[in-house]
Design a protein around this motif. Structure first.
Motif, PDB file in Angstrom:
ATOM      1  N   ILE A   4       0.794  -1.221   0.000  1.00 23.38           N
ATOM      2  CA  ILE A   4       0.000   0.000   0.000  1.00 23.38           C
ATOM      3  C   ILE A   4       0.837   1.287   0.000  1.00 23.38           C
ATOM      4  N   LEU A   5       2.054   1.259   0.543  1.00 20.12           N
ATOM      5  CA  LEU A   5       2.831   2.493   0.625  1.00 20.12           C
ATOM      6  C   LEU A   5       3.163   3.088  -0.748  1.00 20.12           C
ATOM      7  N   PRO A   6       3.416   2.269  -1.794  1.00 18.71           N
ATOM      8  CA  PRO A   6       3.653   2.893  -3.104  1.00 18.71           C
ATOM      9  C   PRO A   6       2.434   3.627  -3.658  1.00 18.71           C
ATOM     10  N   LEU A   7       1.270   3.432  -3.034  1.00 19.55           N
ATOM     11  CA  LEU A   7       0.036   4.017  -3.550  1.00 19.55           C
ATOM     12  C   LEU A   7      -0.318   5.348  -2.888  1.00 19.55           C
ATOM     13  N   VAL A   8       0.475   5.796  -1.919  1.00 21.58           N
ATOM     14  CA  VAL A   8       0.123   7.007  -1.186  1.00 21.58           C
ATOM     15  C   VAL A   8       1.087   8.138  -1.508  1.00 21.58           C
TER      16      VAL A   8
END
Length: 528
Positions: A4-8
């Protein structure tokens, strides 16, 4: 988490591993997580957070990690993937810590406390928490009136937290604490000076205030003050944030408390008495911190830095060492009448970032009412001296809606700023005057705590008067968000019944209410 971190946006807010961060094995240690109820870039500019973080981590049998509010993009992903909010150091779910400690610096951040608890999957209500849920502790300037948060906080600590942190650890390491149930543990923590455990108090019908429900519970809770300000309280190696923060510099506290007693200022009363750090200790901390961090600017912090009795000597000694590496010195706010030529000359050697004054009121009559002991002559002479010594920017802070204020006082703000503008024009075209106008918000535990707060239409009317009177190319006029000031005023003086409003705001999906782009006044009115 890796998914999820690459999406924020700004994943650096959530990954930790900064220079200066402390990592410890969780086994056989008392586990704290300090939580700041706003975004990372706000919380990492908070010196108090760094002080308590390093204070706890000095203990071999304890550890302290950090967590911050999730921005809306991360919050949505956490909910979709059923992932609880984690700590930055070891990515441990917050619900697995022994203690969560919130630092609340402003009332509108109450909402952030609920947001963090909910994302951590910890029951919002104290009464709903189970034996293995963390003990939720809160301190900071905005809990001098703790009642708005009593439904959600297990323990409040009023005042300075350095020694209180040591005492919590001392109690938590005892067998009595380890073998007790949750209520028994709270009872032990209630013995610490400055602690307020709401579950041990009841509202006494027909009288003001609270009454203890059990013997041995303090009837009067006093604000804690550490004396003196020991060098060991301050980290030589502060955490260097992963991303740019609102105050991207080395922050050094030189004094705590203020000798002035302005009647509107909550911090001035909360942090009494005034305590000054020793110059040798300050210089030692600066030298060690610069060696570890590489910061190019130092900010000398206190409520009234130019009231520090050794300021001239401190600046002289710092300049002899800082000039070699081009490190500049910043002072957050100057008090007119306390600024000598020696101070200005010392600051003249670095980058001129601007001088900030806070006259607060435009007339001497109103400055006397609020006990702001400065004169118009001092304001103007200090401005002239600054412009003459090469400063291009001056910032001025004023309040509207102060007790006894009349239209004459609003005109006084305009007239005073115009006089500063006239002085600026004498020293070239590049001079700028920044002016910020904020509504007066009555604060608890101040002489003005029961004064009237003016309403929204009156605030906006005064703003319009100031706009009409201060049109100028060299004046940058800004206004504090009027609607959020109204909400702040309600929260600051509320009792425990306001908890239902905070729940309603949280359930409505509002987040980050200290940010103008997320603030929704109409939803607040509906919640009220």
């Amino acid at each position: 988490m890796n998914e999820i971190l690459p999406l924020v946006q700004k994943p650096g807010r959530y990954i930790g591993n900064e220079v200066g961060a402390i990592h410890k094995d969780h086994r056989d240690r008392i586990k704290f997580c300090l939580c700041f109820p706003d975004l990372y870039e706000i919380g990492m500019s908070n010196l108090g957070l760094q002080i308590i973080y390093h204070r706890i981590n000095r203990h071999n049998d304890a550890l302290c990690e950090r967590a911050f509010c999730a921005a809306p993009d991360l919050e949505q992903l956490l909910i979709e993937h059923n992932i609880p909010l984690w700590s930055l150091e070891t990515f441990t779910p917050l619900k697995d810590f022994d203690f969560l400690g919130f630092s609340v610096g402003y009332e509108i951040a109450y909402c952030g406390v609920l947001d963090i608890l909910d994302l951590a999957k910890i029951p919002l209500s104290c009464s709903s928490r189970k034996e293995d849920d963390p003990i939720v502790i809160t301190g900071g300037p905005a809990i001098l009136n703790p009642e708005p948060l009593v439904d959600f906080i297990d323990v409040f600590f009023l005042g300075d937290g350095e020694e209180a942190a040591d005492e919590i650890i001392a109690i938590a390491r005892t067998n009595e604490y380890k073998t007790n149930n949750r209520r028994g543990r709270l009872r032990l923590l209630s013995s610490i000076s400055g602690s307020y455990v709401p579950s041990f108090y009841k509202i006494s019908p027909g009288s003001a205030g609270l009454k203890p429900m059990e013997t041995g519970i303090a009837e009067v809770i006093k604000i804690r003050s550490v004396l003196p300000l020991k060098n060991e309280y301050y980290p030589a190696l502060p955490i260097i944030p992963n991303i740019e923060t609102v105050h991207d510099r080395l922050s050094i506290e030189i004094m705590r408390g203020c000798p002035r007693g302005c009647r509107f200022c909550q911090a001035g009363y909360q942090y009494r008495p005034r305590r000054e750090r020793v110059i040798d200790d300050i210089i030692k901390q600066i030298d060690e911190s610069l060696e570890h961090t590489g910061y190019e600017e130092i900010s000398l912090l206190s409520l009234s830095t130019t009231d520090y009795s050794g300021l001239e000597k401190l600046l002289s000694r710092l300049n002899s060492s800082l000039n070699q590496n081009r490190t500049s010195i910043a002072i957050p706010s100057f008090r007119p009448g306390t600024i000598s030529m020696n101070i200005l000359n010392a600051l003249n050697n670095g980058r001129k970032t601007g001088l900030t004054f806070a006259p607060e009121a435009g007339t001497q009559k109103l400055r006397d009412v609020i006990n702001k002991d400065i004169t118009e002559e001092e304001i103007l002479s200090t401005s002239v001296t600054a412009f003459a010594h090469g400063w291009d920017n001056i910032k001025l802070y004023f309040m509207i809606g102060l007790p006894t204020e009349t239209e004459e006082d609003i005109d006084g703000i305009i007239n005073l700023i115009r006089k500063v503008e006239e002085a600026a024009r004498q020293y070239g075209r590049r001079k700028k005057i920044g002016v910020t106008i904020s509504p007066f918000v009555p604060k608890p535990m101040t002489p003005f705590q029961w004064e009237r707060q003016i309403g929204l239409e009156e605030i906006l009317s005064k703003y319009r008067m100031l706009q009409r009177g201060l049109k100028s190319k060299i004046i940058d006029l800004r206004f504090h968000h009027a609607e959020s000031s109204i909400v702040e005023g309600v929260l600051s003086r509320s009792d425990r019944n306001i908890g239902n409003v905070l729940i309603a705001i949280h359930n409505s999906g509002l987040r980050l209410q200290a940010w103008s782009e997320y603030f929704d006044y109409e939803r607040w009115l509906q919640a009220f």
